[in-house]
Design an enzyme around this catalytic site. Structure first.
Site, PDB file in Angstrom:
ATOM      1  N   PHE A 130     -17.281 -11.446  -8.054  1.00 46.96           N
ATOM      2  CA  PHE A 130     -17.089 -12.106  -6.760  1.00 46.96           C
ATOM      3  C   PHE A 130     -18.041 -13.281  -6.552  1.00 46.96           C
ATOM      4  CE2 PHE A 130     -13.891 -10.381  -3.905  1.00 46.96           C
ATOM      5  CZ  PHE A 130     -13.363  -9.420  -4.739  1.00 46.96           C
ATOM      6  N   VAL A 143       0.823  -1.211   0.000  1.00 48.52           N
ATOM      7  CA  VAL A 143       0.000   0.000   0.000  1.00 48.52           C
ATOM      8  C   VAL A 143       0.858   1.262   0.000  1.00 48.52           C
ATOM      9  CG1 VAL A 143      -1.636   1.339   1.402  1.00 48.52           C
ATOM     10  CG2 VAL A 143      -2.020  -1.088   1.020  1.00 48.52           C
ATOM     11  N   CYS A 168      -5.534  -9.360   3.349  1.00 52.87           N
ATOM     12  CA  CYS A 168      -6.642  -8.521   3.814  1.00 52.87           C
ATOM     13  C   CYS A 168      -7.872  -9.285   4.292  1.00 52.87           C
ATOM     14  CB  CYS A 168      -7.017  -7.533   2.720  1.00 52.87           C
ATOM     15  SG  CYS A 168      -5.706  -6.333   2.449  1.00 52.87           S
ATOM     16  N   GLU A 219      -4.463  -5.716  -4.860  1.00 49.30           N
ATOM     17  CA  GLU A 219      -3.169  -6.120  -5.395  1.00 49.30           C
ATOM     18  C   GLU A 219      -3.406  -6.715  -6.783  1.00 49.30           C
ATOM     19  OE1 GLU A 219      -1.057  -8.664  -2.646  1.00 49.30           O
ATOM     20  OE2 GLU A 219      -1.281  -7.191  -1.057  1.00 49.30           O
TER      21      GLU A 219
END
Ligand SMILES: NC(=O)c1ccc[n+]([C@@H]2O[C@H](COP(=O)([O-])OP(=O)(O)OC[C@H]3O[C@@H](n4cnc5c(N)ncnc54)[C@H](O)[C@@H]3O)[C@@H](O)[C@H]2O)c1
Length: 441
Positions: free
Chosen positions: A250, A11, A261, A153
């Protein structure tokens, strides 16, 4: 503007580089000396598509610098981003020691009004804690703002440069003005900068990640049910996903979510909830289901080899927790490899980007292939763990010749079941009926 970023990981480095790209002077700070040395030598220590071009340009223009010295790094900065780790502590809550430690150090070295921005994913109430720690040593005015990061990412640069939205938690008009100016170049198309209080901003990040993890997990449970009732999860997915209230994304079944995460954020949100005397039941199920899902193919692998994996050569395609990254944190590949090794299997693995990270972790416990084909040479079985695009249409005639058995265990449904049947492979995937066509040797 002059900006400092404390913590130069996935990040921090993306944040620093992208803000340099919009004209700011950025200093990235990290305690890892090797990392800073490598960055100063122009070497990016992570794989992130597109980052290299921006990184090189901004170093060349003198807008992007690196240091291990906090005091030197924050000098004259009007905004300081904290992009520090928040790993799970023993009880599942986010470990705030990195953030609060840096907050302590910052107080005495601030020389003018500064906006300190929590970029890390942190539990509700952290902005207040950071503020209290800075205040202990500060002699100047400052504001602490919560600005959670939503980048993914693998597409981090694109996500950062063109965010769907920017969430900023602050009750200070002065800080709001500065943050507005900083983000203006990234939201020119009109994507919203959403202002709210600090606590709501902190919770927004956890709510988003926990919702996505729940969506994946729901689909994995549908997949598990599909296997039992004779349905095909890919068909169910298409049927469900075309409802605009549900959406197409998703919804892909697989062997669980990983990464740095989702696992820790779901855990931390559940912990925050119980700290506030609310049991977030759905999150407990999400964690439990995902835990089992990660090693879901192991029983089928064991059964295929009559319960004895000793000496069986298993080729593994994919090590990163998802494609287009070299990140192996909480990667399902590691859990599968460790379980297979424990049962005596011999592992040869291939990943386009994550091999070096796994080698550092596992040493010579496993070997690595040069490419897809070298990895399956002499293998008793192939296990697919990450859906890298290069795995999708390989030369099956070559694979067939190289492998000892024509059997594939596919944790990401990268192949078509009809094609597997046509080619005469035994094929086990997620939420679809197994293809049984060959005879074992
Ligand atoms: N990786 C992601 O996709 C992602 C996305 C959104 C949010 N986040 C959140 O952002 C935060 C950072 O995540 P990351 O993936 O970049 O972590 P990371 O581990 O890649 O990077 C953290 C960096 O901080 C450095 N560091 C540790 N202590 C330090 C100190 N005292 N001073 C200076 N540097 C120090 C480490 O050496 C490391 O380079 C986490 O809270 C994470 O949850 C991550």
């Amino acid at each position: 503007m002059k900006i400092a970023v404390v913590g130069t990981g996935y990040v921090g480095l993306v944040t620093g580089t992208c803000f340099a790209e919009t004209g700011n002077s950025v200093t990235c700070i990290d305690i890892n000396e090797d990392k800073i040395k490598s960055l100063r030598n122009g070497i990016i220590p992570i794989f992130e598509p597109g980052l290299d071009v921006l990184f090189e340009r901004n170093i060349h223009q003198g807008r992007l610098k690196f240091t291990t010295n906090l005091k030197e790094g924050i000098q004259d900065a009007s905004i300081i981003f904290l992009a520090l780790p928040t790993p799970p502590g023993e009880d599942g809550s986010a470990d705030l020691s990195y953030i609060l430690g840096v907050a302590n150090d910052l107080g005495p070295i601030l020389h003018q009004y500064t906006v300190i921005v929590d970029k890390s994913t942190v539990p509700v109430g952290t902005a207040e804690k950071v503020s209290a720690n800075i205040a202990k040593g500060a002699t100047v005015e400052f504001d602490v703002v919560s600005n959670p990061e939503f980048l993914r990412e693998g597409v981090a640069v694109e996500d950062f440069m063109k965010p769907d939205r920017v969430v900023i938690g602050t009750t200070s008009d002065k800080a709001k003005k500065i943050m507005d100016r900083l983000y203006a170049p990234l939201v020119r198309q009109g994507n919203p900068v959403i202002y709210m209080d600090e606590r709501s901003a902190e919770l927004t990040k956890y709510a988003a990640n926990a919702f996505l993890a729940t969506k994946i997990t729901f689909m994995n449970e549908i997949a598990n049910l599909c296997e039992r009732v004779g349905a095909n999860v890919d068909e169910v997915r298409k049927g469900m996903g075309s409802d605009s209230r549900i959406g197409k994304r998703f919804l892909f079944a697989g062997i669980g979510y990983g990464g740095s995460c989702f696992p820790k954020d779901v855990q931390a949100l559940a912990k925050t909830s119980s700290d506030f005397e609310y049991e977030f039941e759905i999150l407990k199920s999400v964690m439990q289901v995902n835990h089992h899902q990660k090693t879901k193919l192991l029983p089928a692998i064991r059964a295929y080899f009559d319960g004895n994996l000793k000496g069986k050569k298993i080729a593994v395609w994919g090590l990163a927790f998802k494609p287009y990254t070299d990140d192996i944190r909480e990667a399902p590949a590691l859990e599968n490899i460790n379980a297979l090794l424990a049962e005596g299997a011999i592992i040869k693995a291939y990943d386009p980007e994550a091999q070096a990270n796994v080698q550092r972790l596992l040493g010579d416990k496993i070997s690595f292939g040069e490419d897809l084909y070298d990895t399956v040479d002499g293998a008793d079985a192939l296990l697919v763990v990450t859906e890298w695009p290069e795995f999708r249409t390989p030369e099956f005639d070559k694979i067939e010749k190289l492998m000892k058995n024509k059997v594939i265990f596919d944790g990401r449904n990268v192949f078509d079941t009809d094609q597997m049947a046509e080619l005469g492979f035994d094929y086990y995937s997620i939420g679809r009926q197994p293809v049984i066509s060959s005879i074992k040797v």
